[in-house]
Design a protein around this motif. Structure first.
Motif, PDB file in Angstrom:
ATOM      1  N   UNK A 580       0.845  -1.197   0.000  1.00  0.00           N
ATOM      2  CA  UNK A 580       0.000   0.000   0.000  1.00  0.00           C
ATOM      3  C   UNK A 580       0.880   1.247   0.000  1.00  0.00           C
ATOM      4  N   UNK A 581       0.341   2.381  -0.477  1.00  0.00           N
ATOM      5  CA  UNK A 581       1.076   3.648  -0.343  1.00  0.00           C
ATOM      6  C   UNK A 581       1.329   3.964   1.132  1.00  0.00           C
ATOM      7  N   UNK A 582       2.344   4.762   1.396  1.00  0.00           N
ATOM      8  CA  UNK A 582       2.732   5.057   2.781  1.00  0.00           C
ATOM      9  C   UNK A 582       1.572   5.626   3.583  1.00  0.00           C
ATOM     10  N   UNK A 583       0.794   6.555   2.986  1.00  0.00           N
ATOM     11  CA  UNK A 583      -0.270   7.203   3.756  1.00  0.00           C
ATOM     12  C   UNK A 583      -1.411   6.244   4.068  1.00  0.00           C
ATOM     13  N   UNK A 584      -1.701   5.308   3.159  1.00  0.00           N
ATOM     14  CA  UNK A 584      -2.747   4.321   3.433  1.00  0.00           C
ATOM     15  C   UNK A 584      -2.279   3.353   4.513  1.00  0.00           C
ATOM     16  N   UNK A 585      -1.017   2.948   4.435  1.00  0.00           N
ATOM     17  CA  UNK A 585      -0.468   2.055   5.452  1.00  0.00           C
ATOM     18  C   UNK A 585      -0.465   2.733   6.825  1.00  0.00           C
ATOM     19  N   UNK A 586      -0.099   4.012   6.851  1.00  0.00           N
ATOM     20  CA  UNK A 586      -0.105   4.764   8.108  1.00  0.00           C
ATOM     21  C   UNK A 586      -1.525   4.855   8.677  1.00  0.00           C
ATOM     22  N   UNK A 587      -2.495   5.070   7.804  1.00  0.00           N
ATOM     23  CA  UNK A 587      -3.920   5.137   8.205  1.00  0.00           C
ATOM     24  C   UNK A 587      -4.324   3.860   8.942  1.00  0.00           C
ATOM     25  N   UNK A 588      -3.980   2.718   8.376  1.00  0.00           N
ATOM     26  CA  UNK A 588      -4.357   1.438   8.979  1.00  0.00           C
ATOM     27  C   UNK A 588      -3.546   1.150  10.240  1.00  0.00           C
ATOM     28  N   UNK A 589      -2.265   1.542  10.250  1.00  0.00           N
ATOM     29  CA  UNK A 589      -1.430   1.298  11.428  1.00  0.00           C
ATOM     30  C   UNK A 589      -1.930   2.082  12.634  1.00  0.00           C
TER      31      UNK A 589
END
Length: 824
Positions: A580-589
């Motif tokens: 996933x893009x960094x911002x989507x991964x950060x959202x889920x994390x």
């Protein structure tokens, strides 16, 4: 299976083009020669249409020792008028180049009355039509002779309508054709079937001898094609949006893609978005590239113009809706773009297949997600396409309103005996369940409207003679039926035209009612100024600027259960977040750290305080229709419990409800008895059942929208149906149309099946998390508050600005989010 040989002139035509006759094309020819009904499932570009027509071409081969067939030989049925028009254009090529003595014509709502009359008297050898036009053709007395010579029915893109009311109408028409031409072969074609067996059963005629055995047509599988090339477009040096659905952020990148390819097809999920994205592209179009727009509310002339321009390779891009989803063969399309989430892997496969449209050529497609949940959905859809997984709608029992319309069509053609007609109808799997008692109720309704309405002469349509034969009550009933028959019940439409009479298309009455002289709007790719609104016309002239874009009612495309499950699995596959893009991964994390992620089979519920209101977010993944229904039911139950609800918003993935008091335990709000108590009361009291009744009243012929020289307005139809609804509800609550309306309201308008599964699951798999503030996963639905009534795309910029305020709150990690030992 021994492969048959083609007539020499047809084989020579294949050879001259450098084409190999596909195995499945020869298999379909074998099935035809054996007199077997057959369903062909083959990838887009595999030559399905030619496979369906190949037996017909062979029957007319000049080298054949058999005499050439005369009269109507092959009937081709498609879900779209554009598809029939395109097939005619492509079918004429082999006919003319081989020199076959075959005449081909189309018949739809766009066909002139003079041509329709001539077709009944002197039919072509091949007639291309739609289910509605076929039903109308069967209502003429001439149909008994017209179809006697019929040898084959080819149903294209069968998945697109077989499971709905148009499929019911076609199934009934096939049963009638079987009686008129007992030896006809039924053929269906599709590229995207998750469960072929149910379609094989739908296609085959069923025995009516009471054995209970269900017959199925033979299945022919096509040769596999090249794997599609699908990518997901991401913002350049920006973040995937939190809210919005239109994908407006991608217009600049989309325009560059159009410039880099010869021809691009841009799909949107609604007519509003087609006009909106076209307008955005036109503002970006500094190179003055030829770009068109196509959707079902444009005039026939406007649609034909862009279809012909695409076929001739004159357009660089075409923005469209599902009006061009199916089977249109434009071989030089380089790229397909899906704006917004595709909502299903089969639908996406169908649209992707428009690019290349050759079995050995990889179709290229780009998905443009509107927000972060849509990014996950796009990833899920891409994975499903890569794995060859398909989804689709389930079959259900045939509709009683459609059956009533068919009974009237049969009466218009000729008198009938009810036992004969019942046997004929039961030969369709959609109505194999029909018993004599229910059928007599349908006949009673067509006869006089039913017990509560039988005193009114205008509802008397058929009469029964002493010998048990049913016939028209008056000859003029035939004309009234043909003027009003149909299955698609759109909102009432007004024609948009210039003062010189040139028509541009249609807008809904509710949109037109807001217009006054001098107002501007964007439609059919043009800026228009209103001169006047007269009767059923909006008179316009060209304008230099425009404001509004017409939006249209109707159900949203539902998120399929298959894709919803894939998204939930993706949320819990933490190892897979690396793609996933960094911002989507950060959202889920951050969501995983501060709250939880909803697991498959689990219902996550979050509660938090925001802006002085108590919010509860239910992550259902059951689609917008089900979530809307659930929101209505939960707020009613909250009100009964004194929780002072304020409202709700929903998307495909979750539902956010707010009130002045907190929901401390959501489980009682979701108990399954909500569907037997509150649900029944709510549907009965709400507009849902009235709207469903309005549709079944129109389809069944109880309410006539069209009279000679005059058409009822939407308000007049609503007034009439509401009046009858109140009468029946009071005096005949078991009326067959109320039964049909309830079936529609439950199954179609509210996705009640998915709702029932969700409520059952909530009693065992509900996880309630109480938070100090809004969670990251809740941001996309929270941005919709106050915007849900605005057409998608119109406020995307405002949504993104509003999202930033919520994001700061949702993504911040403070001491209150940490375990006590860490915070200390």
């Amino acid at each position: 299976m021994t492969q048959p040989k083609l007539p020499p002139e047809i084989q020579q035509w294949f050879d001259a083009r450098g084409w190999r006759v596909r195995r499945h094309q020869l298999d379909m020819l074998s099935k035809a020669r054996e007199g077997r009904h057959a369903l062909l499932v083959a990838d887009t570009g595999a030559g399905k249409t030619l496979a369906g027509f190949l037996p017909t071409l062979c029957d007319f081969a000049l080298s054949s020792s058999e005499p050439h067939p005369e009269g109507l030989h092959t009937l081709y049925v498609s879900p779209l008028k554009a598809l029939a028009h395109d097939v005619k254009r492509n079918l004429l090529t082999p006919i003319e180049e081989i020199g076959l003595p075959i005449t081909v014509e189309t018949r739809s709502g766009d066909t002139s009355s003079d041509r329709k009359k001539r077709q009944r008297e002197k039919p072509p050898n091949v007639l291309l039509t739609t289910p509605e036009s076929l039903s109308l053709l069967l209502s003429y007395p001439e149909s008994l002779d017209l179809f006697a010579s019929l040898k084959r029915v080819v149903i294209d893109e069968v998945h697109a309508f077989a499971t709905g009311k148009r499929g019911d109408l076609l199934a009934l028409a096939l049963s009638r054709l079987e009686r008129l031409a007992p030896d006809i072969q039924r053929v269906a074609l599709s590229a995207t079937l998750a469960s072929p067996l149910s379609f094989q059963e739908w296609l085959a005629p069923q025995p009516v001898d009471g054995t209970g055995e269900i017959h199925a047509a033979d299945l022919v599988l096509g040769e596999p094609g090249a794997e599609p090339d699908v990518e997901i477009l991401l913002p350049i040096e920006e973040r995937v949006p939190w809210g919005g659905h239109a994908g407006r952020w991608a217009v600049g990148q989309l325009y560059e893609a159009i410039k880099a390819n010869r021809t691009t097809l841009v799909f949107t999920n609604t007519r509003f978005l087609a006009e909106f994205i076209f307008q955005c592209l036109w503002e970006e179009n500094e190179d003055h590239l030829p770009i068109g727009v196509h959707h079902g509310s444009l005039s026939k002339e406007a649609r034909r113009k862009v279809e012909d321009a695409m076929a001739a390779g004159e357009l660089r891009a075409l923005v469209c809706t599902a009006s061009l989803d199916l089977g249109v063969d434009w071989g030089d399309i380089d790229l397909v773009v899906q704006m917004g989430a595709p909502k299903g892997s089969s639908r996406l496969l169908q649209r992707i297949g428009r690019a290349g449209h050759r079995l050995d050529t990889r179709s290229r497609a780009v998905l443009v997600p509107g927000n972060r949940f849509e990014f996950l959905e796009a990833m899920a859809a891409k994975d499903a396409v890569d794995e060859g997984q398909r989804d689709g709608e389930d079959f259900r029992a045939g509709g009683l309103d459609v059956l009533a319309q068919h009974v009237m069509a049969c009466a218009c053609a000729a008198p009938f005996h009810e036992d004969d007609l019942l046997a004929e109808i039961r030969s369709s799997v959609a109505y194999v369940w029909l018993d004599k008692e229910v059928f007599q109720r349908v006949l009673g309704f067509v006869e006089n409207g039913g017990y509560a309405l039988r005193a009114y002469d205008k509802f008397k349509r058929i009469v029964r003679s002493k010998d048990g034969v049913w016939r028209l009550a008056h000859p003029n009933q035939a004309q009234r039926h043909r003027m009003n028959a149909g299955i698609i019940v759109d909102s009432e439409m007004l024609t948009v035209r210039f003062k010189n009479g040139r028509k541009l298309g249609k807008v809904e009455e509710r949109f037109a009612a807001q217009l006054s002289a001098g107002d501007t709007f964007f439609f059919s790719g043009m800026s228009l100024e209103v001169e006047s609104v007269k009767d059923m016309d909006v008179i316009v002239r060209a304008a230099k600027k425009s404001a509004a874009i017409p939006s249209y009612g109707g159900l949203r495309l539902p998120l399929t259960t298959h894709l919803a499950t894939r998204v939930q699995e993706m949320l819990n596959d933490r190892a897979g977040w690396g793609r996933f893009p960094d911002d989507v991964r950060e959202w889920l994390e951050v969501q995983d750290y501060r709250s939880q992620l909803p697991a498959p089979g689990e219902l996550l519920v979050e509660s938090f305080l925001h802006g002085g209101k108590h919010y509860t977010v239910y992550y259902t993944f059951e689609g917008w229709n089900a979530n809307q229904s659930l929101g209505m039911l939960i707020t009613r139950r909250m009100d009964d419990r004194g929780l002072m609800p304020g409202g709700f918003v929903a998307n495909d993935y979750c539902l956010a409800v707010w009130g002045l008091k907190p929901v401390e335990d959501p489980k009682p709000l979701l108990s399954p008895d909500i569907l037997t108590h509150e649900f029944t009361d709510w549907v009965t009291e709400s507009h849902l059942l009235r709207r469903a009744f309005r549709e079944v009243a129109v389809i069944s012929g109880l309410i006539e929208r069209q009279h000679p020289g005059k058409r009822k307005t939407g308000k007049q139809v609503t007034f009439s149906t509401d009046l009858i609804y109140d009468v029946l509800k009071k005096y005949e609550p078991d009326h067959i149309l109320l039964e049909a309306a309830w079936a529609d309201a439950r199954a179609r308008m509210t996705d009640v099946g998915r709702l029932a599964n969700l409520l059952e699951r909530s009693q065992h798999e509900l996880v309630h998390v109480e938070l100090e503030r809004v969670s990251p996963l809740a941001v996309p639905v929270m941005t919709m508050i106050g915007r849900e009534a605005v057409p998608q795309g119109a406020v995307d910029d405002e949504l993104l600005i509003e999202a930033e305020t919520l994001v700061g709150e949702a993504m911040r990690i403070g001491p209150e989010d940490m375990p006590a030992e860490e915070a200390g």
